[in-house]
Design a protein around this motif. Structure first.
Motif, mmCIF file in Angstrom:
data_model
loop_
_atom_site.group_PDB
_atom_site.id
_atom_site.type_symbol
_atom_site.label_atom_id
_atom_site.label_comp_id
_atom_site.label_asym_id
_atom_site.label_seq_id
_atom_site.Cartn_x
_atom_site.Cartn_y
_atom_site.Cartn_z
ATOM 1 N N GLN A 72 -7.409 -3.488 2.661
ATOM 2 C CA GLN A 72 -8.594 -3.737 1.843
ATOM 3 C C GLN A 72 -8.442 -3.090 0.466
ATOM 4 O O GLN A 72 -8.819 -3.677 -0.555
ATOM 5 N N ARG A 73 -7.906 -1.874 0.439
ATOM 6 C CA ARG A 73 -7.702 -1.186 -0.833
ATOM 7 C C ARG A 73 -6.696 -1.926 -1.711
ATOM 8 O O ARG A 73 -6.885 -2.061 -2.925
ATOM 9 N N ILE A 117 -8.047 -0.341 6.304
ATOM 10 C CA ILE A 117 -8.448 0.359 5.082
ATOM 11 C C ILE A 117 -7.411 0.150 3.987
ATOM 12 O O ILE A 117 -7.736 -0.147 2.832
ATOM 13 N N ILE A 118 -6.136 0.284 4.344
ATOM 14 C CA ILE A 118 -5.062 0.146 3.364
ATOM 15 C C ILE A 118 -5.024 -1.273 2.796
ATOM 16 O O ILE A 118 -4.942 -1.465 1.576
ATOM 17 N N GLY A 126 0.814 -1.203 0.000
ATOM 18 C CA GLY A 126 0.000 0.000 0.000
ATOM 19 C C GLY A 126 0.851 1.257 0.000
ATOM 20 O O GLY A 126 0.545 2.234 -0.682
ATOM 21 N N GLY A 145 -8.336 -5.090 -3.083
ATOM 22 C CA GLY A 145 -9.293 -4.762 -4.131
ATOM 23 C C GLY A 145 -8.620 -4.329 -5.423
ATOM 24 O O GLY A 145 -9.028 -4.734 -6.519
ATOM 25 N N GLN A 146 -7.575 -3.512 -5.301
ATOM 26 C CA GLN A 146 -6.909 -2.964 -6.480
ATOM 27 C C GLN A 146 -6.002 -3.971 -7.172
ATOM 28 O O GLN A 146 -5.990 -4.073 -8.401
ATOM 29 N N GLY A 187 -4.973 5.875 3.067
ATOM 30 C CA GLY A 187 -6.190 5.597 3.834
ATOM 31 C C GLY A 187 -6.706 6.796 4.602
ATOM 32 O O GLY A 187 -7.682 6.676 5.358
ATOM 33 N N GLU A 197 -10.507 7.871 3.779
ATOM 34 C CA GLU A 197 -11.450 6.840 4.229
ATOM 35 C C GLU A 197 -11.473 6.733 5.744
ATOM 36 O O GLU A 197 -12.522 6.471 6.346
ATOM 37 N N ILE A 207 -1.074 4.486 -1.199
ATOM 38 C CA ILE A 207 -2.365 4.402 -0.518
ATOM 39 C C ILE A 207 -2.167 4.751 0.954
ATOM 40 O O ILE A 207 -1.478 4.032 1.674
#
Length: 374
Positions: free
Chosen positions: A144-145, A141-142, A89, A148-149, A96, A99, A94
């Motif tokens: 999960q991002r 959050i990081i 991340g 997903g990415q 976060g 968010e 990223i």
């Protein structure tokens, strides 16, 4: 959400937080794994293991010991996974931050607190470190991002896969008639009064009647707004006194026989999107919406296609994520202390090697920015 629900909010991923250590303490932390420039401590490991034990005990008390024995071998793997995802991340830029602010504000609203300072005080009143809690939430959050990415966005489901899944699981999809209800509850509000001894004094009959009349009038006004086209969900979030207000009033599904006869007759007569009149209940006055009305039988593929796609996505995500994490391991320097097991280790992983001559090989040079000081 009531203020008493704070421990549930703070429990989100709290197993990974480190204890606060004052400068006066003489605690020496044991390092059990090194992941590039980061470490995993024995405290983190034990905390995660204890959290796992609590989770399996809550999920299936009868088989908790067996489930814990099977899953505890992955505790260190999961901690290393998190470090690798956080580092990825960072490489992707990223943070976060945005968010995190959004999530904290959602918690504040759910707990009906006026300011973020009140949320912080509520956390500290429970003996939790607010800064540690925020950092842990940011980490979630990081990761999960990144998943997903880097993983989820590359997964795709085609029509043939959906059709095959539907045909194979038709029998499991058969359902009884049910309605998905949403509510707007308008509760009567009587003035708070204290007696001579300081104890709360019950409202008078006149005050109770006045509060009921005001609640009924307010509920009727909300119903009029619905009939004029204002979204039920928006009105629920704005006016409802029920615990479902934060979810737009959603109460989920109800089968026949689970509601009182009076309510059942009203809501099962509704089509999807229709609402009841104002109904008097013990809690006050309620308006119910049938957001869905599902008839008994096997749903069509079109009805359940989104759910099938979610199921297929999860089936594909786990092996794809494991492959991605294996690649991250092979690009990293990972060192595990003797006696501990990384169940996700790859045979191609690189362990840092210290030499007296500090020879830098081509492989070391390639990963120099990640090696750091061990």
């Amino acid at each position: 959400m009531k203020k008493t629900a704070l421990p549930l909010l703070l429990a989100v991923g709290y197993a990974l937080l480190l204890p606060s250590i004052s400068p006066a303490d003489t605690v020496v932390e044991e390092i059990i794994a090194r992941v590039n420039n980061e470490i995993v401590t024995r405290t983190e490991y034990i905390r995660s293991r204890d959290q796992l034990k609590q989770e399996v005990q809550q999920q299936d008390p009868a088989n908790a010991d067996r489930a814990f024995a099977e899953k505890q071998r992955d505790v260190l793997r999961d901690l290393i996974d998190q470090q690798l995802l956080l580092e990825k991340g960072k490489d992707l830029g990223i943070t976060g931050d945005t968010e995190l602010v959004k999530r904290l504000d959602e918690m504040r609203k759910e707990m009906k607190l006026e300011t973020m300072e009140e949320l912080e005080k509520a956390a500290e009143a429970q003996g939790a470190s607010y800064e540690d809690f925020k950092q842990n939430l940011r980490n979630q959050i990081i990761t999960q991002r990144v998943i997903g990415q880097e993983v989820g966005s590359h997964l795709a489901m085609n029509k043939d896969e959906v059709k095959k899944f539907y045909d194979q699981h038709k029998a499991e999809m058969e359902r009884p008639e049910q309605v998905r209800l949403s509510e707007i509850l308008i509760a009567p509000k009587t003035p708070a009064k204290s007696g001579v001894d300081g104890k709360p004094e019950p409202p008078s009959e006149a005050e109770t009647e006045a509060a009921l009349a005001a609640a009924q009038a307010k509920a009727q006004d909300v119903l009029d707004q619905i009939h004029k086209g204002v979204k039920f969900e928006d009105l629920a979030k704005k006016y409802s006194d029920g615990p479902s207000a934060k979810d737009g009033g959603d109460l989920s599904y109800f089968k026949r026989g689970t509601l009182s006869k009076e309510l059942e007759d009203k809501v099962f007569a509704l089509k999807a999107g229709e609402v009841t009149d104002v109904i008097r209940t013990k809690q006050g006055y309620v308006i119910l919406e049938a957001s869905e009305h599902q008839m008994a039988g096997i749903p069509t593929m079109k009805e359940v296609e989104p759910r099938i796609q979610d199921a297929l996505y999860m089936q594909k995500l786990q092996p794809a994520l494991r492959a991605f994490l294996t690649t991250l391991r092979e690009e990293a320097f990972i060192d595990i202390k003797s006696g501990y097991l990384d169940s996700g280790a790859s045979a191609k992983q690189t362990k840092p090697v210290e030499t007296t001559t500090k020879v830098v090989t081509a492989k070391n040079l390639k990963k120099k920015k990640k090696l750091g000081v061990f």
